[in-house]
Scaffold this motif. Structure first.
Motif, PDB file in Angstrom:
ATOM      1  N   PHE A  17      10.454   1.492   2.212  1.00  0.00           N
ATOM      2  CA  PHE A  17      10.280   0.177   1.637  1.00  0.00           C
ATOM      3  C   PHE A  17       9.599   0.318   0.291  1.00  0.00           C
ATOM      4  CE2 PHE A  17      10.481  -0.418   6.157  1.00  0.00           C
ATOM      5  CZ  PHE A  17      11.355  -1.488   6.268  1.00  0.00           C
ATOM      6  N   THR A  18      10.140  -0.331  -0.730  1.00  0.00           N
ATOM      7  CA  THR A  18       9.571  -0.304  -2.056  1.00  0.00           C
ATOM      8  C   THR A  18       8.990  -1.680  -2.346  1.00  0.00           C
ATOM      9  OG1 THR A  18      11.257   1.269  -2.727  1.00  0.00           O
ATOM     10  CG2 THR A  18      10.049   0.165  -4.473  1.00  0.00           C
ATOM     11  N   MET A  19       7.738  -1.711  -2.671  1.00  0.00           N
ATOM     12  CA  MET A  19       7.060  -2.973  -2.933  1.00  0.00           C
ATOM     13  C   MET A  19       7.184  -3.326  -4.408  1.00  0.00           C
ATOM     14  SD  MET A  19       5.970  -3.545   0.102  1.00  0.00           S
ATOM     15  CE  MET A  19       4.996  -4.991  -0.231  1.00  0.00           C
ATOM     16  N   SER A  20       7.196  -4.621  -4.689  1.00  0.00           N
ATOM     17  CA  SER A  20       7.172  -5.079  -6.075  1.00  0.00           C
ATOM     18  C   SER A  20       5.818  -5.731  -6.347  1.00  0.00           C
ATOM     19  CB  SER A  20       8.306  -6.072  -6.337  1.00  0.00           C
ATOM     20  OG  SER A  20       7.987  -7.333  -5.775  1.00  0.00           O
ATOM     21  N   ASP A  22       5.344  -8.595  -7.240  1.00  0.00           N
ATOM     22  CA  ASP A  22       5.395  -9.995  -6.814  1.00  0.00           C
ATOM     23  C   ASP A  22       5.161 -10.170  -5.314  1.00  0.00           C
ATOM     24  OD1 ASP A  22       5.969 -10.741  -9.429  1.00  0.00           O
ATOM     25  OD2 ASP A  22       8.120 -10.586  -9.110  1.00  0.00           O
ATOM     26  N   ASP A  23       5.214  -9.081  -4.554  1.00  0.00           N
ATOM     27  CA  ASP A  23       4.995  -9.191  -3.111  1.00  0.00           C
ATOM     28  C   ASP A  23       3.542  -9.563  -2.841  1.00  0.00           C
ATOM     29  OD1 ASP A  23       7.604  -8.560  -2.319  1.00  0.00           O
ATOM     30  OD2 ASP A  23       7.195  -6.412  -2.410  1.00  0.00           O
ATOM     31  N   PRO A  24       3.319 -10.459  -1.881  1.00  0.00           N
ATOM     32  CA  PRO A  24       1.935 -10.869  -1.600  1.00  0.00           C
ATOM     33  C   PRO A  24       1.126  -9.729  -0.991  1.00  0.00           C
ATOM     34  CG  PRO A  24       3.446 -11.852  -0.014  1.00  0.00           C
ATOM     35  CD  PRO A  24       4.281 -11.134  -1.026  1.00  0.00           C
ATOM     36  N   GLN A  25      -0.174  -9.753  -1.261  1.00  0.00           N
ATOM     37  CA  GLN A  25      -1.077  -8.773  -0.675  1.00  0.00           C
ATOM     38  C   GLN A  25      -1.697  -9.366   0.583  1.00  0.00           C
ATOM     39  OE1 GLN A  25      -3.931  -7.376  -3.488  1.00  0.00           O
ATOM     40  NE2 GLN A  25      -2.399  -6.458  -4.797  1.00  0.00           N
ATOM     41  N   PHE A  26      -2.109  -8.478   1.492  1.00  0.00           N
ATOM     42  CA  PHE A  26      -2.666  -8.898   2.769  1.00  0.00           C
ATOM     43  C   PHE A  26      -3.818  -7.955   3.102  1.00  0.00           C
ATOM     44  CE2 PHE A  26      -2.680  -8.715   7.438  1.00  0.00           C
ATOM     45  CZ  PHE A  26      -2.754 -10.067   7.751  1.00  0.00           C
ATOM     46  N   ASN A  27      -5.016  -8.490   3.199  1.00  0.00           N
ATOM     47  CA  ASN A  27      -6.172  -7.666   3.564  1.00  0.00           C
ATOM     48  C   ASN A  27      -6.296  -7.607   5.080  1.00  0.00           C
ATOM     49  OD1 ASN A  27      -6.997  -7.157   0.907  1.00  0.00           O
ATOM     50  ND2 ASN A  27      -7.942  -9.177   0.801  1.00  0.00           N
ATOM     51  N   LEU A  28      -6.613  -6.432   5.584  1.00  0.00           N
ATOM     52  CA  LEU A  28      -6.658  -6.228   7.029  1.00  0.00           C
ATOM     53  C   LEU A  28      -7.761  -5.242   7.378  1.00  0.00           C
ATOM     54  CD1 LEU A  28      -5.190  -6.501   9.845  1.00  0.00           C
ATOM     55  CD2 LEU A  28      -3.849  -4.506   9.144  1.00  0.00           C
ATOM     56  N   ARG A  29      -8.547  -5.565   8.367  1.00  0.00           N
ATOM     57  CA  ARG A  29      -9.554  -4.627   8.878  1.00  0.00           C
ATOM     58  C   ARG A  29      -8.978  -3.980  10.128  1.00  0.00           C
ATOM     59  NH1 ARG A  29     -14.664  -5.463   6.629  1.00  0.00           N
ATOM     60  NH2 ARG A  29     -14.872  -7.478   5.620  1.00  0.00           N
ATOM     61  N   ILE A  30      -9.025  -2.645  10.154  1.00  0.00           N
ATOM     62  CA  ILE A  30      -8.547  -1.914  11.333  1.00  0.00           C
ATOM     63  C   ILE A  30      -9.552  -0.823  11.673  1.00  0.00           C
ATOM     64  CG2 ILE A  30      -6.099  -2.380  10.889  1.00  0.00           C
ATOM     65  CD1 ILE A  30      -5.849   0.459   9.806  1.00  0.00           C
ATOM     66  N   PRO A  31      -9.583  -0.416  12.927  1.00  0.00           N
ATOM     67  CA  PRO A  31     -10.491   0.669  13.303  1.00  0.00           C
ATOM     68  C   PRO A  31     -10.148   1.952  12.552  1.00  0.00           C
ATOM     69  CG  PRO A  31      -9.604  -0.434  15.247  1.00  0.00           C
ATOM     70  CD  PRO A  31      -8.855  -0.968  14.068  1.00  0.00           C
ATOM     71  N   LEU A  32     -11.162   2.726  12.248  1.00  0.00           N
ATOM     72  CA  LEU A  32     -10.988   3.966  11.502  1.00  0.00           C
ATOM     73  C   LEU A  32      -9.988   4.889  12.190  1.00  0.00           C
ATOM     74  CD1 LEU A  32     -11.733   5.827   9.174  1.00  0.00           C
ATOM     75  CD2 LEU A  32     -13.668   6.636  10.547  1.00  0.00           C
ATOM     76  N   GLU A  33     -10.049   4.991  13.509  1.00  0.00           N
ATOM     77  CA  GLU A  33      -9.133   5.869  14.254  1.00  0.00           C
ATOM     78  C   GLU A  33      -7.673   5.481  14.006  1.00  0.00           C
ATOM     79  OE1 GLU A  33      -8.039   6.347  18.887  1.00  0.00           O
ATOM     80  OE2 GLU A  33     -10.155   6.698  18.403  1.00  0.00           O
ATOM     81  N   SER A  48       4.031   5.899   1.691  1.00  0.00           N
ATOM     82  CA  SER A  48       2.685   5.385   1.473  1.00  0.00           C
ATOM     83  C   SER A  48       2.209   4.750   2.785  1.00  0.00           C
ATOM     84  CB  SER A  48       2.685   4.332   0.364  1.00  0.00           C
ATOM     85  OG  SER A  48       3.382   3.173   0.797  1.00  0.00           O
ATOM     86  N   VAL A  49       0.914   4.521   2.873  1.00  0.00           N
ATOM     87  CA  VAL A  49       0.372   3.860   4.062  1.00  0.00           C
ATOM     88  C   VAL A  49       0.985   2.466   4.192  1.00  0.00           C
ATOM     89  CG1 VAL A  49      -1.723   2.897   5.102  1.00  0.00           C
ATOM     90  CG2 VAL A  49      -1.755   5.197   4.128  1.00  0.00           C
ATOM     91  N   THR A  50       1.109   1.771   3.077  1.00  0.00           N
ATOM     92  CA  THR A  50       1.717   0.436   3.096  1.00  0.00           C
ATOM     93  C   THR A  50       3.143   0.487   3.619  1.00  0.00           C
ATOM     94  OG1 THR A  50       0.339  -0.317   1.260  1.00  0.00           O
ATOM     95  CG2 THR A  50       2.387  -1.537   1.653  1.00  0.00           C
ATOM     96  N   ALA A  51       3.941   1.427   3.117  1.00  0.00           N
ATOM     97  CA  ALA A  51       5.330   1.545   3.569  1.00  0.00           C
ATOM     98  C   ALA A  51       5.400   1.910   5.049  1.00  0.00           C
ATOM     99  CB  ALA A  51       6.073   2.579   2.731  1.00  0.00           C
ATOM    100  N   GLU A  52       4.475   2.729   5.508  1.00  0.00           N
ATOM    101  CA  GLU A  52       4.448   3.106   6.929  1.00  0.00           C
ATOM    102  C   GLU A  52       4.166   1.887   7.798  1.00  0.00           C
ATOM    103  OE1 GLU A  52       4.928   5.523  10.179  1.00  0.00           O
ATOM    104  OE2 GLU A  52       5.235   6.107   8.090  1.00  0.00           O
TER     105      GLU A  52
END
Length: 88
Positions: A17-20, A22-33, A48-52
């Protein structure tokens, strides 16, 4: 967002997936593990982590579709990618 397939050794391996900008951003808290697992998976899949994360989320929605429809979408996506790739 543009999605495409990656090829290695003549085989379709993974959805990319290739982001542009213009794509909205999304903040997320996740456990370190979980963050470590996602980072490793991204590295292993050459993404990338985002694409994954997007690929994994996308696949969960495909699983919600009836299996026949999901299979047809998958075949169409792969065929379209191959057609574009072979035209180069």
């Amino acid at each position: 967002m543009v999605d495409k397939w990656c090829i290695s050794g003549g085989k379709l391996l993974c959805h990319l997936f290739t982001m542009s900008k213009d794509d909205p951003q999304f903040n997320l808290r996740i456990p370190l593990e979980l963050r470590v697992k996602i980072s490793r998976a991204a590295r292993d899949n050459d993404r990338s982590v985002t694409a994954e994360i997007i690929s994994r989320l996308h696949s969960t929605f495909l699983n919600e579709e009836p299996s026949e429809i999901a299979a047809v979408h998958e075949i169409i996506d792969r065929a379209n990618f191959l057609l574009k790739h072979l035209k180069r």
